[in-house]
Every structure is written in structure tokens, then in C-alpha cells.
Enzyme design. Structure first.
Site, PDB file in Angstrom:
ATOM      1  N   THR A  53      31.064  54.070  31.237  1.00 15.45           N
ATOM      2  CA  THR A  53      30.963  52.639  31.477  1.00 15.45           C
ATOM      3  C   THR A  53      31.336  51.876  30.202  1.00 15.45           C
ATOM      4  O   THR A  53      31.761  52.486  29.212  1.00 15.45           O
ATOM      5  CB  THR A  53      29.562  52.289  32.053  1.00 15.45           C
ATOM      6  OG1 THR A  53      29.553  50.923  32.416  1.00 15.45           O
ATOM      7  CG2 THR A  53      28.442  52.577  31.082  1.00 15.45           C
ATOM      8  N   TYR A  74      25.786  42.526  39.375  1.00 20.55           N
ATOM      9  CA  TYR A  74      24.672  42.783  40.288  1.00 20.55           C
ATOM     10  C   TYR A  74      23.319  42.588  39.615  1.00 20.55           C
ATOM     11  O   TYR A  74      22.287  42.883  40.193  1.00 20.55           O
ATOM     12  CB  TYR A  74      24.754  44.205  40.878  1.00 20.55           C
ATOM     13  CG  TYR A  74      25.002  45.269  39.842  1.00 20.55           C
ATOM     14  CD1 TYR A  74      23.964  45.804  39.117  1.00 20.55           C
ATOM     15  CD2 TYR A  74      26.289  45.716  39.598  1.00 20.55           C
ATOM     16  CE1 TYR A  74      24.203  46.756  38.153  1.00 20.55           C
ATOM     17  CE2 TYR A  74      26.542  46.672  38.639  1.00 20.55           C
ATOM     18  CZ  TYR A  74      25.494  47.187  37.923  1.00 20.55           C
ATOM     19  OH  TYR A  74      25.743  48.116  36.960  1.00 20.55           O
ATOM     20  N   GLY A  77      39.023  36.709  36.521  1.00 21.58           N
ATOM     21  CA  GLY A  77      38.900  37.690  35.450  1.00 21.58           C
ATOM     22  C   GLY A  77      40.134  38.571  35.372  1.00 21.58           C
ATOM     23  O   GLY A  77      40.812  38.809  36.382  1.00 21.58           O
ATOM     24  N   LYS A 105      21.892  52.171  36.431  1.00 29.28           N
ATOM     25  CA  LYS A 105      21.307  52.676  37.675  1.00 29.28           C
ATOM     26  C   LYS A 105      21.948  54.002  38.076  1.00 29.28           C
ATOM     27  O   LYS A 105      21.572  54.602  39.086  1.00 29.28           O
ATOM     28  CB  LYS A 105      21.510  51.649  38.800  1.00 29.28           C
ATOM     29  CG  LYS A 105      20.771  50.346  38.543  1.00 29.28           C
ATOM     30  CD  LYS A 105      20.933  49.380  39.705  1.00 29.28           C
ATOM     31  CE  LYS A 105      20.367  48.003  39.412  1.00 29.28           C
ATOM     32  NZ  LYS A 105      18.953  47.959  39.095  1.00 29.28           N
ATOM     33  N   SER A 106      22.934  54.471  37.302  1.00 25.95           N
ATOM     34  CA  SER A 106      23.657  55.694  37.694  1.00 25.95           C
ATOM     35  C   SER A 106      22.755  56.922  37.812  1.00 25.95           C
ATOM     36  O   SER A 106      22.888  57.683  38.782  1.00 25.95           O
ATOM     37  CB  SER A 106      24.808  55.964  36.726  1.00 25.95           C
ATOM     38  OG  SER A 106      25.770  54.957  36.867  1.00 25.95           O
ATOM     39  N   GLY A 120      27.547  43.109  43.546  1.00 23.07           N
ATOM     40  CA  GLY A 120      28.301  44.346  43.341  1.00 23.07           C
ATOM     41  C   GLY A 120      27.510  45.643  43.454  1.00 23.07           C
ATOM     42  O   GLY A 120      27.997  46.703  43.043  1.00 23.07           O
ATOM     43  N   GLY A 151      40.007  41.439  32.962  1.00 25.84           N
ATOM     44  CA  GLY A 151      39.576  42.484  32.023  1.00 25.84           C
ATOM     45  C   GLY A 151      39.684  43.865  32.664  1.00 25.84           C
ATOM     46  O   GLY A 151      40.422  44.068  33.635  1.00 25.84           O
ATOM     47  N   GLY A 152      38.920  44.813  32.126  1.00 25.35           N
ATOM     48  CA  GLY A 152      38.983  46.203  32.596  1.00 25.35           C
ATOM     49  C   GLY A 152      38.621  46.345  34.065  1.00 25.35           C
ATOM     50  O   GLY A 152      39.251  47.107  34.803  1.00 25.35           O
ATOM     51  N   LYS A 181      35.915  52.807  28.780  1.00 27.67           N
ATOM     52  CA  LYS A 181      36.802  53.292  29.848  1.00 27.67           C
ATOM     53  C   LYS A 181      38.237  53.548  29.356  1.00 27.67           C
ATOM     54  O   LYS A 181      38.897  54.467  29.829  1.00 27.67           O
ATOM     55  CB  LYS A 181      36.806  52.304  31.022  1.00 27.67           C
ATOM     56  CG  LYS A 181      35.471  52.279  31.758  1.00 27.67           C
ATOM     57  CD  LYS A 181      35.499  51.353  32.952  1.00 27.67           C
ATOM     58  CE  LYS A 181      34.093  51.226  33.546  1.00 27.67           C
ATOM     59  NZ  LYS A 181      34.042  50.365  34.721  1.00 27.67           N
TER      60      LYS A 181
HETATM   61  N1  LIG Z   1      29.696  46.639  40.461  1.00 28.29           N
HETATM   62  C1  LIG Z   1      30.313  47.556  39.755  1.00 28.29           C
HETATM   63  O1  LIG Z   1      30.323  48.755  40.081  1.00 28.29           O
HETATM   64  C2  LIG Z   1      31.098  47.137  38.528  1.00 28.29           C
HETATM   65  C3  LIG Z   1      32.063  48.010  37.990  1.00 28.29           C
HETATM   66  C4  LIG Z   1      32.777  47.594  36.858  1.00 28.29           C
HETATM   67  C5  LIG Z   1      32.493  46.344  36.262  1.00 28.29           C
HETATM   68  N2  LIG Z   1      31.535  45.541  36.825  1.00 28.29           N
HETATM   69  C6  LIG Z   1      31.225  44.228  36.233  1.00 28.29           C
HETATM   70  O2  LIG Z   1      32.413  43.470  36.076  1.00 28.29           O
HETATM   71  C7  LIG Z   1      32.275  42.561  34.959  1.00 28.29           C
HETATM   72  C8  LIG Z   1      33.530  42.612  34.099  1.00 28.29           C
HETATM   73  O3  LIG Z   1      33.616  43.850  33.416  1.00 28.29           O
HETATM   74  P1  LIG Z   1      34.912  44.253  32.555  1.00 28.29           P
HETATM   75  O4  LIG Z   1      34.779  45.692  32.249  1.00 28.29           O
HETATM   76  O5  LIG Z   1      36.154  43.757  33.197  1.00 28.29           O
HETATM   77  O6  LIG Z   1      34.711  43.403  31.218  1.00 28.29           O
HETATM   78  P2  LIG Z   1      35.863  43.009  30.180  1.00 28.29           P
HETATM   79  O7  LIG Z   1      36.954  43.999  30.171  1.00 28.29           O
HETATM   80  O8  LIG Z   1      35.150  42.693  28.920  1.00 28.29           O
HETATM   81  O9  LIG Z   1      36.515  41.626  30.771  1.00 28.29           O
HETATM   82  C9  LIG Z   1      35.735  40.457  30.854  1.00 28.29           C
HETATM   83  C10 LIG Z   1      36.454  39.376  31.689  1.00 28.29           C
HETATM   84  O10 LIG Z   1      35.575  38.273  31.854  1.00 28.29           O
HETATM   85  C11 LIG Z   1      36.178  37.095  31.285  1.00 28.29           C
HETATM   86  N3  LIG Z   1      35.137  36.282  30.663  1.00 28.29           N
HETATM   87  C12 LIG Z   1      34.214  36.683  29.745  1.00 28.29           C
HETATM   88  N4  LIG Z   1      33.392  35.661  29.433  1.00 28.29           N
HETATM   89  C13 LIG Z   1      33.817  34.582  30.149  1.00 28.29           C
HETATM   90  C14 LIG Z   1      33.381  33.223  30.260  1.00 28.29           C
HETATM   91  N5  LIG Z   1      32.344  32.765  29.551  1.00 28.29           N
HETATM   92  N6  LIG Z   1      34.030  32.405  31.116  1.00 28.29           N
HETATM   93  C15 LIG Z   1      35.065  32.843  31.853  1.00 28.29           C
HETATM   94  N7  LIG Z   1      35.534  34.122  31.782  1.00 28.29           N
HETATM   95  C16 LIG Z   1      34.908  34.975  30.942  1.00 28.29           C
HETATM   96  C17 LIG Z   1      37.186  37.613  30.280  1.00 28.29           C
HETATM   97  O11 LIG Z   1      38.187  36.628  30.088  1.00 28.29           O
HETATM   98  P3  LIG Z   1      39.191  36.667  28.814  1.00 28.29           P
HETATM   99  O12 LIG Z   1      40.382  37.488  29.226  1.00 28.29           O
HETATM  100  O13 LIG Z   1      39.503  35.233  28.615  1.00 28.29           O
HETATM  101  O14 LIG Z   1      38.434  37.271  27.672  1.00 28.29           O
HETATM  102  C18 LIG Z   1      37.724  38.853  31.028  1.00 28.29           C
HETATM  103  O15 LIG Z   1      38.632  38.482  32.017  1.00 28.29           O
HETATM  104  C19 LIG Z   1      31.014  43.004  34.220  1.00 28.29           C
HETATM  105  O16 LIG Z   1      29.991  42.084  34.525  1.00 28.29           O
HETATM  106  C20 LIG Z   1      30.677  44.360  34.811  1.00 28.29           C
HETATM  107  O17 LIG Z   1      29.276  44.609  34.843  1.00 28.29           O
HETATM  108  C21 LIG Z   1      30.836  45.911  37.936  1.00 28.29           C
END
Ligand SMILES: NC(=O)c1ccc[n+]([C@@H]2O[C@H](COP(=O)([O-])OP(=O)(O)OC[C@H]3O[C@@H](n4cnc5c(N)ncnc54)[C@H](OP(=O)(O)O)[C@@H]3O)[C@@H](O)[C@H]2O)c1
Length: 274
Positions: free
Chosen positions: A66, A220, A131, A20-21, A242, A133-134, A70
């Protein structure tokens, strides 16, 4: 690749089709009168650094980064803002007047701006983050600096421990365990996992939620079985997805590039209504 392209700003990711950016930044451009052209680039997984450097060598003035690039954006930045240094992750790049690439991270401030807009956050709030992650890494410093105490719950314990080691110098941050529930009610729960929203399994126990708990799902995308629909409507009356964070992180990027902070409410409402 970018010699003949007519945009100076773009979002880079893989996949990128549903981003959506471009819509958000075009909206900001029309609304502020700051002219910029903004595209979207799907980057093959092993080509990020060559493609982004080529962009800045030709027309590029600014970029949003994205998943999953990152960390790589952090590595190719010549200079970093303090918050990007601390997050070790970059979602915004800017070509400086001297031709350097400056890396910033506006995800955390984007989330905080939206939580403040929603009245979901107060100093000293107890926050549970799902969570590690990143996305979690990007939001921890702003929340800790705001004065919140944070608990992390994640599928893989070693990732939680790494995050806590990285951030415990900035404030109160601990691993979540069930014993905490005997004495703690969370003020705010943030879903920062990328758990497939189609999955039936609950990542959150309903006993964590009271009617006063604010719930924020960084995801979102529309889905009937979303974190919000499945768990939150049951108990809490304060919940949000989000979209606001997405708009605010874009607004903070726009400000870094153009020194103007755009109006955000209108585009948030448009995107929420979609
Ligand atoms: N609204 C916004 O502006 C915005 C901005 C940034 C990100 N986001 C959203 O945030 C979410 C996370 O992004 P990210 O960059 O952090 O991804 P990421 O670095 O790949 O990290 C994914 C996280 O989710 C956990 N996970 C994945 N599958 C899972 C499952 N089935 N059950 C439980 N935990 C699970 C992972 O756990 P493990 O450590 O065990 O692998 C890790 O903690 C995404 O959906 C992204 O779209 C939104």
C-alpha cells in the site's frame, strides 16, 4: 528480520496501523479453509526494497503493498501481470514456484468488481474521475476496457496530462473542463483523490451531480465531512464509499495466491457496519 516471523503473507506500507487487510485476509482464510498467516509491516520510507526482498528470501509467499510503495513494488518485481505493466504500479506480490517475484495490480479489478456489485456501471458510461495519482492510474485500464469514456479532473494539470498520454491508447479519455457540462451528464463520478476529508473546500461542483449520477468515493475512512456526506446526499441517491473496492482487491490477491476466490458480501457488510 523475517527469519523468526511466523507469517507468510503480509501488507507493507507506511503508515500501516489502521490497515484492514489482516482482518479481511483472516476472514477469507477462515471462510475458504485455505490456511495462511497474514501480518502487517510498517516500512521505513527508504527501506522498502531491502525489507520486501528479505521477506521473500525467508518466509514470504505473498504480499499486499500500500501507499507509498506501489511504484517501488513495480520496480522490484521480476515478472509482471499485464494489468500491472499497464498501470505501472503493483499492489500484490507473489513468490512463484521458480522463486521469482510476480507483481500484480488488483486495485482496478477490485473497483470494477464493486461497481458491478453495486450496479453502478454499464458499458459506454461516461465517468468523471477526480484525481490523477496512483489510485487513478490503477483503475483506468479496467474502466476503459469495460467500454467507459473517461474525463479526469485534477488539481495539478500536468499530472492529468501525463495520465492521459499514458492511457489514451486504451480508450476514450480526456481532460475535464467546464464546457463539457453544457452537453454531458456524468453517469458515474469517482473520487480518487487523497484530499483530506476534514477540508471544507469542495473538490466537486454540485452542478456535476444529478439524481441518476452514481457516486463512488474510494476513501473509506469514517468522517462526518466526507466527500459523500458533504456533497452526495444533497442530490444523488446512489453513492458508496471504497470499502467494497478494498475487499475485492484483497479477494483478487487471495485468488492470485491460492487459486480460490473468496466470498465477499459478508465481510463488506461487517466492515460497512463498523
Ligand atoms: N478503496 C481502496 O481499496 C483504495 C485503493 C487505493 C487507494 N485508495 C484511496 O485513494 C486515495 C488516493 O490514493 P493515491 O494512491 O492515488 O494517492 P496519491 O498518488 O498521493 O494521489 C493523490 C491525488 O489526490 C490529489 N489531491 C491531494 N490532495 C488534494 C487536495 N487537497 N485537493 C484536491 N486534490 C488533492 C492529488 O492531486 P495532485 O496531482 O494535484 O497532487 C492526486 O491526484 C487515497 O485516499 C487512498 O486511500 C483506496
Amino acid at each position: 528480520m523475517f527469519k523468526d516471523k511466523n507469517f507468510n503473507y503480509a501488507v507493507f506500507g507506511n503508515p500501516i496501523d489502521h490497515s484492514k487487510s489482516p482482518a479481511i485476509h483472516n476472514f477469507f482464510s477462515n471462510q475458504t479453509g485455505v490456511f495462511h498467516t497474514y501480518g502487517s509491516i510498517n516500512v521505513p520510507l527508504n527501506k522498502f526494497s531491502s525489507i520486501i526482498l528479505d521477506f521473500f528470501k525467508h518466509n514470504g509467499k505473498g504480499a499486499n503493498i500500500t501507499a507509498p510503495f506501489k511504484q517501488e513494488a513495480y520496480c522490484i518485481s521480476h515478472e509482471l501481470t499485464e494489468r500491472a505493466k499497464i498501470a505501472q504500479s503493483v499492489n500484490t506480490l507473489k513468490k512463484t514456484d521458480k522463486g521469482y517475484i510476480l507483481g500484480d495490480n488488483t486495485d482496478g479489478i477490485g473497483l470494477l468488481s464493486d461497481l458491478i456489485r453495486l450496479d453502478f456501471i454499464k458499458k459506454k458510461y461516461s465517468v468523471l474521475i477526480l484525481g490523477a495519482g496512483g489510485a487513478a492510474r490503477g483503475i483506468l485500464f479496467p474502466l476503459l476496457s469495460f467500454g467507459c469514456s473517461i474525463f479526469i479532473m485534477n488539481r495539478t494539470l500536468s499530472n492529468t496530462k501525463k495520465l492521459i498520454k499514458q492511457f489514451n491508447r486504451y480508450g476514450k479519455i480526456n481532460i475535464f473542463n467546464k464546457d463539457i457540462l453544457k452537453y454531458k451528464i456524468f453517469d458515474l463520478i469517482i473520487n480518487a483523490t487523497s484530499q483530506s476529508l476534514e477540508e471544507e473546500n469542495s473538490i466537486i461542483d454540485l452542478s456535476l451531480i444529478s439524481s441518476n449520477t452514481c457516486i463512488y468515493d474510494m476513501n473509506y475512512k469514517k468522517n462526518k465531512k466526507s466527500f459523500l456526506n458533504t456533497f452526495v446526499h444533497v442530490k444523488s441517491t446512489k453513492f458508496s464509499n471504497g470499502i467494497g473496492m478494498l475487499v475485492f482487491q484483497a479477494a483478487h490477491s487471495f485468488e492470485l495466491w491460492h487459486n480460490v476466490f473468496p466470498e465477499t458480501d459478508k465481510i463488506i457488510n461487517i466492515l460497512k457496519a463498523e
